[in-house]
Design an enzyme around this catalytic site. Structure first.
Site, PDB file in Angstrom:
ATOM      1  N   ASN A 178      -3.006  12.790   4.692  1.00 29.28           N
ATOM      2  CA  ASN A 178      -3.841  13.149   5.843  1.00 29.28           C
ATOM      3  C   ASN A 178      -3.481  12.336   7.087  1.00 29.28           C
ATOM      4  O   ASN A 178      -4.317  11.630   7.655  1.00 29.28           O
ATOM      5  CB  ASN A 178      -5.328  12.938   5.490  1.00 29.28           C
ATOM      6  CG  ASN A 178      -5.740  13.708   4.263  1.00 29.28           C
ATOM      7  OD1 ASN A 178      -5.465  14.893   4.151  1.00 29.28           O
ATOM      8  ND2 ASN A 178      -6.393  13.035   3.323  1.00 29.28           N
TER       9      ASN A 178
ATOM     10  N   THR B 177      -6.449   9.168  -4.325  1.00 30.95           N
ATOM     11  CA  THR B 177      -7.765   9.754  -4.585  1.00 30.95           C
ATOM     12  C   THR B 177      -7.680  11.115  -5.277  1.00 30.95           C
ATOM     13  O   THR B 177      -8.654  11.547  -5.886  1.00 30.95           O
ATOM     14  CB  THR B 177      -8.560   9.890  -3.279  1.00 30.95           C
ATOM     15  OG1 THR B 177      -7.795  10.656  -2.334  1.00 30.95           O
ATOM     16  CG2 THR B 177      -8.870   8.529  -2.684  1.00 30.95           C
TER      17      THR B 177
ATOM     18  N   ASP C 116       1.654   2.841   3.417  1.00 35.91           N
ATOM     19  CA  ASP C 116       0.753   3.961   3.126  1.00 35.91           C
ATOM     20  C   ASP C 116       1.528   5.218   2.729  1.00 35.91           C
ATOM     21  O   ASP C 116       1.013   6.332   2.801  1.00 35.91           O
ATOM     22  CB  ASP C 116      -0.185   4.258   4.297  1.00 35.91           C
ATOM     23  CG  ASP C 116      -1.357   5.158   3.898  1.00 35.91           C
ATOM     24  OD1 ASP C 116      -1.800   5.091   2.737  1.00 35.91           O
ATOM     25  OD2 ASP C 116      -1.824   5.945   4.756  1.00 35.91           O
TER      26      ASP C 116
ATOM     27  N   HIS D 153       0.841  -1.205   0.000  1.00 37.84           N
ATOM     28  CA  HIS D 153       0.000   0.000   0.000  1.00 37.84           C
ATOM     29  C   HIS D 153       0.872   1.250   0.000  1.00 37.84           C
ATOM     30  O   HIS D 153       1.344   1.706   1.041  1.00 37.84           O
ATOM     31  CB  HIS D 153      -0.936   0.028   1.205  1.00 37.84           C
ATOM     32  CG  HIS D 153      -2.107   0.960   1.014  1.00 37.84           C
ATOM     33  ND1 HIS D 153      -3.390   0.508   0.784  1.00 37.84           N
ATOM     34  CD2 HIS D 153      -2.178   2.309   0.973  1.00 37.84           C
ATOM     35  CE1 HIS D 153      -4.204   1.544   0.623  1.00 37.84           C
ATOM     36  NE2 HIS D 153      -3.486   2.653   0.742  1.00 37.84           N
ATOM     37  N   CYS D 154       1.105   1.777  -1.179  1.00 34.82           N
ATOM     38  CA  CYS D 154       1.858   3.017  -1.329  1.00 34.82           C
ATOM     39  C   CYS D 154       1.283   3.772  -2.515  1.00 34.82           C
ATOM     40  O   CYS D 154       0.556   3.213  -3.343  1.00 34.82           O
ATOM     41  CB  CYS D 154       3.354   2.743  -1.527  1.00 34.82           C
ATOM     42  SG  CYS D 154       3.744   1.546  -2.819  1.00 34.82           S
ATOM     43  N   HIS D 155       1.581   5.050  -2.588  1.00 32.73           N
ATOM     44  CA  HIS D 155       1.022   5.915  -3.619  1.00 32.73           C
ATOM     45  C   HIS D 155       2.139   6.653  -4.356  1.00 32.73           C
ATOM     46  O   HIS D 155       3.211   6.897  -3.791  1.00 32.73           O
ATOM     47  CB  HIS D 155       0.085   6.965  -3.009  1.00 32.73           C
ATOM     48  CG  HIS D 155      -0.965   6.392  -2.096  1.00 32.73           C
ATOM     49  ND1 HIS D 155      -2.085   5.746  -2.556  1.00 32.73           N
ATOM     50  CD2 HIS D 155      -1.056   6.384  -0.745  1.00 32.73           C
ATOM     51  CE1 HIS D 155      -2.834   5.361  -1.533  1.00 32.73           C
ATOM     52  NE2 HIS D 155      -2.221   5.733  -0.413  1.00 32.73           N
TER      53      HIS D 155
ATOM     54  N   TYR E 271      -8.327  16.567  -1.534  1.00 33.52           N
ATOM     55  CA  TYR E 271      -7.279  17.391  -0.925  1.00 33.52           C
ATOM     56  C   TYR E 271      -6.227  17.666  -1.989  1.00 33.52           C
ATOM     57  O   TYR E 271      -6.219  17.036  -3.062  1.00 33.52           O
ATOM     58  CB  TYR E 271      -6.642  16.690   0.286  1.00 33.52           C
ATOM     59  CG  TYR E 271      -5.832  15.459  -0.070  1.00 33.52           C
ATOM     60  CD1 TYR E 271      -4.451  15.514  -0.252  1.00 33.52           C
ATOM     61  CD2 TYR E 271      -6.460  14.220  -0.234  1.00 33.52           C
ATOM     62  CE1 TYR E 271      -3.721  14.381  -0.592  1.00 33.52           C
ATOM     63  CE2 TYR E 271      -5.739  13.078  -0.568  1.00 33.52           C
ATOM     64  CZ  TYR E 271      -4.372  13.167  -0.753  1.00 33.52           C
ATOM     65  OH  TYR E 271      -3.655  12.048  -1.091  1.00 33.52           O
TER      66      TYR E 271
END
Length: 289
Positions: A249, A73, A244, A26-28, A44
């Site tokens: 946030n 997102t 993450d 889970h990484c972006h 955001y």
């Protein structure tokens, strides 16, 4: 404890050496905005760009060999940035897409060809607009043919409410971020009891990610470790780990992701951690040595 805190907060490589083949599930990737502009309706605006180059450098420093990149997102359903990052290391990266339930079969196949292996939907109403139930189930039957699963962002306390929907899924489902539990509420909290119960079901996977989010005390996030350990013991074959990164946030600041790596020995022994970090993600995402 003082030495542990100093080691985990230091901007260096982690103390704990990850096993070969370890996967951050889970990484972006975010940016550059000139190449991958943010969606107008984004929830955001990122404070900094953490593109695929930054992610690669982080994973090299942590000792991560594989990654599952989850669509941020801020890009809505434009998954080009994830496909671009996968294309750099197709043997070692997979992706999770955000899609509309009306997406065509041809578009789904194109995502699959680019390394996507799951779609993500949210059921936390203050953060997401949940999909139409009938349209959602129809899409689940379509992705079943691709061998995908669905990643669900939800509160563990909602599992009872969502039971009918979850039982009807024709694909495995993976619960994000340990069901957003709060470590401060203790191991006996109702939501965690429900999460442990669901962990026994063959089609339910749980992601031991974002320990910084569930921690009540902050870095080095050791109060989250007993929850991760309990889930790893309850479902050793269907748990995954993720950072993450870059922590959108955040509840607590993550000064260095080595902090999250160094908590892992508190969550299980070497055999259990190998399943969590290597064997389980390899099986779910099709990584091959």
């Amino acid at each position: 404890m003082t030495d542990f805190i100093e080691a985990t907060l230091s901007p260096r490589r982690p103390r704990f050496t990850l096993p070969r083949g370890a996967c951050d599930t889970h990484c972006h990737v975010i940016g550059p905005a000139r190449s991958f502009p943010y969606a107008a309706s984004r929830p955001y605006t990122p404070e900094e760009e953490t593109d695929k180059t930054v992610l690669s450098a982080l994973h090299e420093r942590l000792g991560v060999d594989r990654a599952v990149i989850v669509q941020a997102t801020v890009y809505a359903t434009d998954n080009r940035i994830v496909l671009d990052a996968i294309a750099d290391r197709p043997h070692a990266r997979r992706g999770v897409a955000l899609v509309d339930t009306s997406i065509s079969d041809a578009a789904l196949q194109a995502l699959h060809d680019g390394g996507i292996r799951a779609v993500r939907f949210g059921f936390v109403r203050q953060l997401w607009t949940p999909p139409d139930p009938a349209e959602f189930q129809a899409l689940m039957h379509r992705i079943a043919g691709l061998g995908w699963h669905v990643l669900l962002h939800l509160d563990a306390t909602a599992l009872v409410e969502l039971q009918t929907m979850l039982d009807a899924l024709p694909v495995p489902f993976l619960i994000d971020h340990m069901g957003r539990i709060d470590a401060g509420a203790g191991l006996d909290q109702p939501g965690f009891a429900q999460l442990l119960e669901w962990a026994q079901r063959d089609h339910c996977w749980i992601k031991l990610s974002a320990l910084d989010r569930i921690s009540a005390t902050g870095a080095p996030f050791v109060d989250a470790a007993p929850f991760a350990r309990a889930l790893l013991e309850a479902s050793p074959e269907r748990v995954l780990w993720g950072t993450d990164y870059p922590h959108p946030n955040p509840r607590h600041p993550v000064l260095h992701d080595a902090t999250l790596v160094d908590v892992l020995p508190l969550c299980g022994d070497a055999r259990a951690l190998h399943k969590l970090l290597v064997a389980n993600p390899a099986r779910l995402y099709g990584f091959v040595d």
